[in-house]
Design an enzyme around this catalytic site. Sequence first.
Site, PDB file in Angstrom:
ATOM      1  N   ASP A  29       9.212   2.673   1.737  1.00 50.25           N
ATOM      2  CA  ASP A  29       8.023   3.382   2.211  1.00 50.25           C
ATOM      3  C   ASP A  29       7.899   3.114   3.710  1.00 50.25           C
ATOM      4  O   ASP A  29       7.399   2.064   4.122  1.00 50.25           O
ATOM      5  CB  ASP A  29       6.787   2.889   1.443  1.00 50.25           C
ATOM      6  CG  ASP A  29       5.510   3.604   1.885  1.00 50.25           C
ATOM      7  OD1 ASP A  29       5.524   4.226   2.972  1.00 50.25           O
ATOM      8  OD2 ASP A  29       4.506   3.528   1.153  1.00 50.25           O
ATOM      9  N   LYS A  69       2.614   9.761   8.315  1.00 47.77           N
ATOM     10  CA  LYS A  69       1.819   9.417   9.495  1.00 47.77           C
ATOM     11  C   LYS A  69       2.296  10.023  10.832  1.00 47.77           C
ATOM     12  O   LYS A  69       1.823  11.062  11.218  1.00 47.77           O
ATOM     13  CB  LYS A  69       1.677   7.898   9.574  1.00 47.77           C
ATOM     14  CG  LYS A  69       0.821   7.368   8.405  1.00 47.77           C
ATOM     15  CD  LYS A  69       0.174   6.047   8.695  1.00 47.77           C
ATOM     16  CE  LYS A  69      -0.968   5.776   7.718  1.00 47.77           C
ATOM     17  NZ  LYS A  69      -0.616   4.971   6.557  1.00 47.77           N
ATOM     18  N   PHE A 114       0.850  -1.192   0.000  1.00 45.17           N
ATOM     19  CA  PHE A 114       0.000   0.000   0.000  1.00 45.17           C
ATOM     20  C   PHE A 114       0.884   1.240   0.000  1.00 45.17           C
ATOM     21  O   PHE A 114       1.760   1.376   0.839  1.00 45.17           O
ATOM     22  CB  PHE A 114      -0.944   0.044   1.209  1.00 45.17           C
ATOM     23  CG  PHE A 114      -1.866   1.240   1.156  1.00 45.17           C
ATOM     24  CD1 PHE A 114      -2.991   1.234   0.353  1.00 45.17           C
ATOM     25  CD2 PHE A 114      -1.579   2.389   1.882  1.00 45.17           C
ATOM     26  CE1 PHE A 114      -3.828   2.345   0.269  1.00 45.17           C
ATOM     27  CE2 PHE A 114      -2.415   3.512   1.805  1.00 45.17           C
ATOM     28  CZ  PHE A 114      -3.542   3.479   1.000  1.00 45.17           C
TER      29      PHE A 114
HETATM   30  C1  LIG Z   1      -0.881   5.287   5.110  1.00 46.36           C
HETATM   31  C2  LIG Z   1       0.161   4.882   4.157  1.00 46.36           C
HETATM   32  C3  LIG Z   1       0.396   5.610   2.966  1.00 46.36           C
HETATM   33  C4  LIG Z   1      -0.477   6.764   2.528  1.00 46.36           C
HETATM   34  O1  LIG Z   1      -0.371   7.860   3.373  1.00 46.36           O
HETATM   35  P1  LIG Z   1      -1.454   9.059   3.237  1.00 46.36           P
HETATM   36  O2  LIG Z   1      -0.945  10.078   4.228  1.00 46.36           O
HETATM   37  O3  LIG Z   1      -2.785   8.498   3.589  1.00 46.36           O
HETATM   38  O4  LIG Z   1      -1.393   9.551   1.844  1.00 46.36           O
HETATM   39  C5  LIG Z   1       1.447   5.218   2.160  1.00 46.36           C
HETATM   40  N1  LIG Z   1       2.216   4.173   2.489  1.00 46.36           N
HETATM   41  C6  LIG Z   1       2.026   3.457   3.615  1.00 46.36           C
HETATM   42  C7  LIG Z   1       2.931   2.310   3.916  1.00 46.36           C
HETATM   43  C8  LIG Z   1       0.986   3.770   4.475  1.00 46.36           C
HETATM   44  O5  LIG Z   1       0.769   3.038   5.565  1.00 46.36           O
END
Ligand SMILES: *Cc1c(COP(=O)(O)O)cnc(C)c1O
Length: 395
Positions: free
Chosen positions: A215, A244, A128
């Site tokens: 990520d 986050k 994700f």
């Molecule tokens: C939550 C998340 C995102 C997206 O972040 P947003 O601030 O909602 O755009 C991207 N990568 C990972 C691994 C995430 O957990």
Amino acid sequence: MTDSLMATYKRLPVCFERGEGAWLWDENGTRYLDALSGIAVCGLGHAHPTVAQAISQQAETLIHTSNLYEIKLQRSLGDRLTRLAKMDRVFFSNSGAEANEAAIKIARLYGHSKGIETPTIIVMENSFHGRTMATLSATGNRKVQAGFEPLVQGFVRVPFNDIESLNTAAQANKNIVAILVEPIQGEGGIAIPAPDYLNKVRELCNQNEWLMMLDEVQTGMGRTGLMFAHQHNGIVPDVMTLAKALGNGVPIGACLAKGAAADILAPGTHGSTFGGNPLACAAASAVIDTLEKEQLVTRAASLGNRLLDGFRERLGHQEGVKEIRGCGLMIGIELDRPCGDLVGAALMLGKILINVTADNVIRLLPPLVLTDEQADELIATLSGIIKTFLQQSKQ
Ligand SMILES: *Cc1c(COP(=O)(O)O)cnc(C)c1O
């Protein structure tokens, strides 16, 4: 009933009014234990006084100017983050998806600089990376992509935690410029790869001159018991994204880069109106101050062990529980059946905020300021609710 909000979320029928640490209170004064932290955002819990003071002081001083001018708070936050991560430079955004967009753009420019006209990024199944067009195209979940075709080109997908597939992809495609991967897949169900997986990804990237792009939007800022999850492997990526927990609820994201990747973005190639404004940077600086001062990163590691031990003791031999796994305060309890209903049950019956992801994995992302007593309450209450659920949903 008419609804002025677009139907992007199915919301639970509760509205929180205030919080303190891991506690939340709803409009009726009922108290809840937050084991989700707004999906790994409020790592320092709710209404942390240091963060609250930093935000209110900055709001009274200066919220926003523009990246057309010098922003000292952005520069000092950049210095601290790059030093912590052993990276060279940072670009500030407002969200995780935007941080990943910056990473994807860096990879494409990097490819073009090497004469590759259709630069391609290897991404993972069940990953994700966000909801923008490029990041949903990188995401390994059809539900996130369905209906939004045509998707952004330039991604090839391999199974997570599978070095052989990476080797095969390397041989099959001359246009690869980078690998984008989460150190632990969060939305994908707290999927923890083999202990040497990231080391092997690092080696492969070195051999092929690909950018290793991590990520760490969910895993970063102490969540896994180290400041960044890749530090468990003793490696440094070429690109790392954060968001986050970086602002403890104030929107801020970051794309950090090292070496060649750090010098790729130039004036005119990328930008953001809000990114790295004084308010967001004051909040993020206060977050780092607090993580260090209260030694919350080591606290995340020991709390994580306490929770894992507790859940394994109570649920480890329970029929219907497939696996209990975790790293620091990223914990997954995998059941043998879909368990989305547990979210509502935990909220209503146990006054606990949890999440279910990948259909059958209970995901816990409690704040790093959780107390031992709150941890024990979480173990006892949630274990009971899971046992009842398993008995009532017996086939
Ligand atoms: C939550 C998340 C995102 C997206 O972040 P947003 O601030 O909602 O755009 C991207 N990568 C990972 C691994 C995430 O957990």
